[in-house]
Design a protein around this motif. Sequence first.
Motif, PDB file in Angstrom:
ATOM      1  N   ARG A 119      37.179   7.939   1.766  1.00  0.00           N
ATOM      2  CA  ARG A 119      36.781   7.752   1.201  1.00  0.00           C
ATOM      3  C   ARG A 119      38.103   6.474   1.319  1.00  0.00           C
ATOM      4  N   GLY A 120      37.935   5.121   0.908  1.00  0.00           N
ATOM      5  CA  GLY A 120      39.141   3.741   0.490  1.00  0.00           C
ATOM      6  C   GLY A 120      39.546   3.648   2.499  1.00  0.00           C
ATOM      7  N   ARG A 121      40.045   2.873   2.072  1.00  0.00           N
ATOM      8  CA  ARG A 121      41.087   1.712   3.503  1.00  0.00           C
ATOM      9  C   ARG A 121      42.143   1.843   4.055  1.00  0.00           C
ATOM     10  N   ALA A 185      36.933   0.554  -1.965  1.00  0.00           N
ATOM     11  CA  ALA A 185      38.333   0.954  -2.825  1.00  0.00           C
ATOM     12  C   ALA A 185      37.681   1.410  -4.223  1.00  0.00           C
ATOM     13  N   ARG A 186      37.886   2.545  -5.074  1.00  0.00           N
ATOM     14  CA  ARG A 186      37.783   2.648  -6.211  1.00  0.00           C
ATOM     15  C   ARG A 186      38.596   1.938  -7.737  1.00  0.00           C
ATOM     16  N   ASP A 189      42.267   2.148  -9.447  1.00  0.00           N
ATOM     17  CA  ASP A 189      43.091   2.553  -7.991  1.00  0.00           C
ATOM     18  C   ASP A 189      44.066   1.001  -7.351  1.00  0.00           C
TER      19      ASP A 189
END
Length: 235
Positions: A119-121, A185-186, A189
Amino acid sequence: RSLEHPLGDLSSNAGTTLAVLETLAALDPPPLLVLVSSAAVYGDSVRLPIDEDHPLEPVSPYGVSKLAAEQYVRLYARLHGLPALSVRPFSLYGPGQRKLVVHDLLSRLEAGEDPLVVRGRPDVTRDFVFVQDAARGVVTLGRRAPAAGEPYNLSSGRGTSLGELTAALARATGRQVEVQFTGDARAGDPLRWEGDQRRSAALGARCDMPLAEGLRRTVAWFRETARDRPRPSSG
């Protein structure tokens, strides 16, 4: 968690810090207090590396509550002459950690997930600090800092992207997997973190563990503790 429970987060961070400060201020002489704060007080970086004079613009309730705790420490140092300081660890990892990104990725790599969905970039960066470096840093600063309410970073001074971290963990475990990033993006964060360790390093508190070696030790710990975990019963 702080996004879902901001009042509880405020109580556990700022509230408990204030309660401790009230107790210490009543003692004669008051003992030293080292508050373990967080780099979350900075929020998104406006310049790199992030030094202790960087603007403080938290992007999560957790960062706000840690900043409030720091302000109480600074205030009580000034009002009551309480010897105190705050340390701001960046992204801690190492043996004993059972949450956050390194442990999550390691658990899934060891479970054989392929493809590994992250999860994420991949370009989001963090400054990863090995836990033993951080522990030594807390002790060193407690012994050598002026303790007049001032803050200190605990950082490696190196930014590592999520893509680089995932690849390094795969090498440390000996796994060859396909990695897929979700690209989202969470909330809460920050995107770029790279700490400036010069102020703390000047007092002898350095966080210099190479990431590859720190991950190797973390993998060894994970596998050792996995052997000690009870196996689920078959019936």
